[in-house]
Design an enzyme around this catalytic site. Structure first.
Site, PDB file in Angstrom:
ATOM      1  N   HIS A 479       0.830  -1.209   0.000  1.00 59.06           N
ATOM      2  CA  HIS A 479       0.000   0.000   0.000  1.00 59.06           C
ATOM      3  C   HIS A 479       0.866   1.262   0.000  1.00 59.06           C
ATOM      4  CE1 HIS A 479      -3.481  -2.451   2.043  1.00 59.06           C
ATOM      5  NE2 HIS A 479      -3.165  -2.878   0.843  1.00 59.06           N
TER       6      HIS A 479
HETATM    7  P1  FAD Z   1      -1.557   1.454 -10.141  1.00 56.18           P
HETATM    8  O1  FAD Z   1      -2.849   0.776 -10.011  1.00 56.18           O
HETATM    9  O2  FAD Z   1      -0.330   0.653  -9.861  1.00 56.18           O
HETATM   10  O3  FAD Z   1      -1.498   2.029 -11.624  1.00 56.18           O
HETATM   11  C1  FAD Z   1      -0.347   2.596 -12.174  1.00 56.18           C
HETATM   12  C2  FAD Z   1      -0.277   2.149 -13.633  1.00 56.18           C
HETATM   13  O4  FAD Z   1       0.656   2.966 -14.323  1.00 56.18           O
HETATM   14  C3  FAD Z   1       0.202   0.712 -13.791  1.00 56.18           C
HETATM   15  O5  FAD Z   1      -0.714  -0.008 -14.570  1.00 56.18           O
HETATM   16  C4  FAD Z   1       1.564   0.859 -14.471  1.00 56.18           C
HETATM   17  O6  FAD Z   1       1.879  -0.204 -15.331  1.00 56.18           O
HETATM   18  C5  FAD Z   1       1.404   2.175 -15.211  1.00 56.18           C
HETATM   19  N1  FAD Z   1       2.667   2.879 -15.486  1.00 56.18           N
HETATM   20  C6  FAD Z   1       3.665   3.139 -14.605  1.00 56.18           C
HETATM   21  N2  FAD Z   1       4.664   3.791 -15.231  1.00 56.18           N
HETATM   22  C7  FAD Z   1       4.275   3.957 -16.533  1.00 56.18           C
HETATM   23  C8  FAD Z   1       4.893   4.537 -17.680  1.00 56.18           C
HETATM   24  N3  FAD Z   1       6.115   5.086 -17.617  1.00 56.18           N
HETATM   25  N4  FAD Z   1       4.205   4.512 -18.850  1.00 56.18           N
HETATM   26  C9  FAD Z   1       2.966   3.959 -18.944  1.00 56.18           C
HETATM   27  N5  FAD Z   1       2.346   3.380 -17.871  1.00 56.18           N
HETATM   28  C10 FAD Z   1       3.007   3.390 -16.690  1.00 56.18           C
HETATM   29  N6  FAD Z   1      -5.396  -2.736  -2.199  1.00 56.18           N
HETATM   30  C11 FAD Z   1      -6.628  -3.073  -1.758  1.00 56.18           C
HETATM   31  O7  FAD Z   1      -7.488  -2.209  -1.581  1.00 56.18           O
HETATM   32  N7  FAD Z   1      -6.920  -4.372  -1.453  1.00 56.18           N
HETATM   33  C12 FAD Z   1      -6.003  -5.373  -1.570  1.00 56.18           C
HETATM   34  O8  FAD Z   1      -6.321  -6.539  -1.304  1.00 56.18           O
HETATM   35  C13 FAD Z   1      -4.700  -5.038  -2.039  1.00 56.18           C
HETATM   36  N8  FAD Z   1      -3.727  -5.987  -2.156  1.00 56.18           N
HETATM   37  C14 FAD Z   1      -2.580  -5.670  -2.822  1.00 56.18           C
HETATM   38  C15 FAD Z   1      -1.691  -6.688  -3.194  1.00 56.18           C
HETATM   39  C16 FAD Z   1      -0.622  -6.398  -4.042  1.00 56.18           C
HETATM   40  C17 FAD Z   1       0.309  -7.504  -4.435  1.00 56.18           C
HETATM   41  C18 FAD Z   1      -0.415  -5.073  -4.515  1.00 56.18           C
HETATM   42  C19 FAD Z   1       0.737  -4.739  -5.441  1.00 56.18           C
HETATM   43  C20 FAD Z   1      -1.263  -4.052  -4.106  1.00 56.18           C
HETATM   44  C21 FAD Z   1      -2.332  -4.340  -3.266  1.00 56.18           C
HETATM   45  N9  FAD Z   1      -3.241  -3.351  -2.913  1.00 56.18           N
HETATM   46  C22 FAD Z   1      -4.449  -3.683  -2.388  1.00 56.18           C
HETATM   47  C23 FAD Z   1      -2.927  -1.922  -3.139  1.00 56.18           C
HETATM   48  C24 FAD Z   1      -3.603  -1.334  -4.360  1.00 56.18           C
HETATM   49  O9  FAD Z   1      -3.754  -2.303  -5.384  1.00 56.18           O
HETATM   50  C25 FAD Z   1      -2.758  -0.142  -4.846  1.00 56.18           C
HETATM   51  O10 FAD Z   1      -2.611   0.768  -3.789  1.00 56.18           O
HETATM   52  C26 FAD Z   1      -3.410   0.563  -6.009  1.00 56.18           C
HETATM   53  O11 FAD Z   1      -3.653  -0.357  -7.044  1.00 56.18           O
HETATM   54  C27 FAD Z   1      -2.541   1.711  -6.519  1.00 56.18           C
HETATM   55  O12 FAD Z   1      -3.262   2.382  -7.524  1.00 56.18           O
HETATM   56  P2  FAD Z   1      -2.587   3.511  -8.409  1.00 56.18           P
HETATM   57  O13 FAD Z   1      -3.640   4.013  -9.322  1.00 56.18           O
HETATM   58  O14 FAD Z   1      -1.878   4.461  -7.547  1.00 56.18           O
HETATM   59  O15 FAD Z   1      -1.465   2.746  -9.252  1.00 56.18           O
END
Ligand code: FAD
Length: 547
Positions: A479
């Protein structure tokens, strides 16, 4: 800022436009608007460019597409048709794929092995699926003031990708045990963040099939959105308006899987914008690669400065996870995080039964069978310990380096200790007694766990105190957040302070991790801001009479 009554009208307007303007919405996985970046033109133009097809970026892009042209750039591939992603039984298998095509990019911080998504759907495509809304305080910190829109946005998500889990015997016993040790009241099945014990939602359905944020693209206007896969953004392009001094974001440069570079530009309308939703590691990394960041990092990598901003990459946090594997004399069903205890002291108790993948290899269970046992986990809220992100080179494919300083602040350690005390109390309960060995002491259980290979921290084989146990066995709940925080790098509307035409919207903007688990709040944030941004656009480009 829009006034509240105006904003509600605008939201209704966006909804009406959404309904009226559409041809036929498309259902996953057959999205005709999703393509490999290799098929993209070398140059293209849009009203919005969203970088990162993840948890926050997808609901944002889907919403904006209702009445604008949107390009969504995702560096990974599609989650659809990939059973290691879609099938709950395969949760975590991708952690062991450290190739450059893995949907999970490994990074290691302070000996803790961590994961970063690299796939459409982002974290929702590789995470444990637990769905629970954020607390009231999160809405305040995130400057979300429209309660109706918050509620509508959550429901927009829940309608298509959240399910009530079926609890097995071990989870049911654990649930009762949490209530028995005083994590009360029993709040039944709920998405709400309330003190006590509850069953939360899951993005895995009754068949064990994962539903990712990519499913929210069914809300997108197929004629308004273009989703490109394996599109790695190198940098955002800036110019200065004639007669002005403030840098204006006007395009992005990205690479396809053949290694060819493409450029996408904004059309130049007053409300056109680029939104970085690349996650807590990706967003600060892209800002720095684009010339927005601390002077020493820009100079150190010979990056032309667009804006010196010392706070990019600062205040990185990861909520520590500590678990206790509790061996059982009887079989334990496989489960991942569906029951949670929300304590008054800021420690969240979660679980994962009969599954070993995330935590250790099968042969490492010290003679115990992982299917005869389960992990009771705790994550602390906040945390208040923070670290820093720095880029190591100019390659957008590489991880930046990051520190979190786990347990640097004593308050974080104390919350961990209290959480462990709660878990140890659970072991003693009547409700959980079928799933524990009566003759196994708490110390024996802790010492067993000290020998499990949780991470790369070198530590003793036995535990002399709970403080030591916390530090020795610390892991990640994945997280992590911060790096482009609201009020520091972005303003109350998530606009990057000091430049025009650029916002950041994702976990990098968080001051604290919302709720017990953040995905619900982040998807809600994407939808909420999408509606607000579209309302602003419509107010400028269309009069009500035209709609
Ligand atoms: P992300 O969802 O990571 O999205 C960022 C995106 O940007 C990715 O798809 C990436 O590929 C893309 N990206 C990055 N750099 C570039 C670039 N240079 N060019 C193009 N694209 C790019 N949360 C819960 O609520 N419940 C759970 O059970 C839970 N379990 C988890 C288990 C794991 C293993 C993980 C990794 C996370 C978990 N989380 C959980 C946390 C939650 O999934 C994350 O906090 C959340 O997904 C983050 O969202 P975000 O939009 O910030 O980033």
């Amino acid at each position: 800022m829009l006034s509240r009554s105006w904003s509600i009208t605008a939201v209704a307007l966006v909804t009406i436009v959404f309904l009226l303007d559409f041809g036929v919405a498309e259902l996953p996985p057959n999205y005709t608007f999703m393509h490999e970046a290799t098929e993209a033109p070398r140059v293209s133009f849009y009203d919005y460019i969203v970088i990162g097809g993840g948890t926050t970026g997808i609901p944002l892009a889907a919403t904006l597409s209702a009445n604008a042209s949107v390009l969504l750039l995702e560096r990974g591939g599609s989650p659809y048709g990939n059973p290691s992603i879609t099938n709950v039984a395969n949760f975590g298998t991708y952690f062991f794929d450290t190739s450059s095509s893995s949907p999970s990019q490994q990074f290691i911080t302070e000996g803790v092995v961590n994961a970063r998504s690299r796939i459409l759907g982002g974290g929702t495509s590789i995470n444990a699926g637990f769905y629970s809304r954020g607390e009231e305080q999160f809405n305040i910190e995130a400057r979300l003031t429209d309660e109706t829109l918050i509620e509508d946005s959550y429901q927009w998500i829940e309608k298509v990708m959240v399910f009530e889990p079926f609890l097995g015997g071990w989870q049911t016993a654990l649930r009762a045990a949490l209530v028995e040790v005083g994590v009360t009241p029993d709040n039944g099945y709920s998405y709400d963040h309330v003190i006590g014990t509850k069953t939360g939602g899951s993005i895995f359905d009754a068949n064990g099939t994962r539903h990712t944020a990519a499913d929210l693209l069914q809300y997108a206007n197929p004629e308004g959105v273009s989703v490109l896969l394996h599109a790695v953004v190198h940098k955002i392009l800036f110019k200065t308006k004639a007669g002005g001094t403030t840098p204006l974001a006007y395009g992005v440069a990205f690479e396809d899987s053949f290694g060819n570079m493409h450029k996408a530009f904004l059309k130049g309308g007053e409300n056109d914008e680029i939104i970085v939703s690349a996650g807590a590691l990706g967003s600060p990394q892209i800002l720095i690669l684009s010339g927005i960041g601390p002077k020493e990092q820009l100079d150190g990598q010979n990056i032309k400065s667009v804006l010196q901003q010392p706070l990019v990459g600062k205040n990185m946090s990861d909520n520590p996870r500590n678990g206790i594997f509790i061996p059982s004399p009887i079989a334990v069903e496989q489960s991942i995080v569906q029951v949670v205890g929300i304590t008054e002291f800021g420690s969240y108790i979660e679980e994962s039964g009969g599954i070993n993948l995330v935590f250790a290899n099968i042969e490492d269970y010290q003679g115990y069978d992982y299917q005869l046992g389960g992990f009771v986990l705790e994550k602390i809220n906040g945390p208040i310990s923070t670290g820093e992100l720095k880029i190591e080179n100019r390659n957008p494919f590489d991880n930046p380096s990051v520190t979190f300083n786990y347990f640097k602040e004593p308050e974080d350690l104390q919350k961990c200790v209290k959480g462990l005390e709660t878990i140890l109390a659970v072991i003693e309960t009547e409700a959980f007694s079928n799933y524990t060995y009566a003759n196994m002491t708490a110390q024996e259980i802790l010492d067993l766990n000290m020998k499990l290979p949780y991470n790369q921290i070198v530590h003793a084989n036995t535990s002399s105190s709970l403080e030591e146990y916390c530090k020795a066995t610390v892991g990640t709940m994945w997280h992590y957040h911060g790096g482009c925080q609201i009020g520091q790098v972005v303003d109350d509307e998530y606009k990057v302070i000091g430049v025009d035409g650029l916002r950041v919207l994702d976990a990098s903007t968080l001051l604290n991790c919302p709720g017990t688990n953040p995905q619900a709040s982040l998807m809600m944030l994407g939808r909420y801001m999408g509606v607000k941004m579209l309302a602003q656009r419509l107010a400028v480009t269309k009069s009500y009479a035209d709609i």
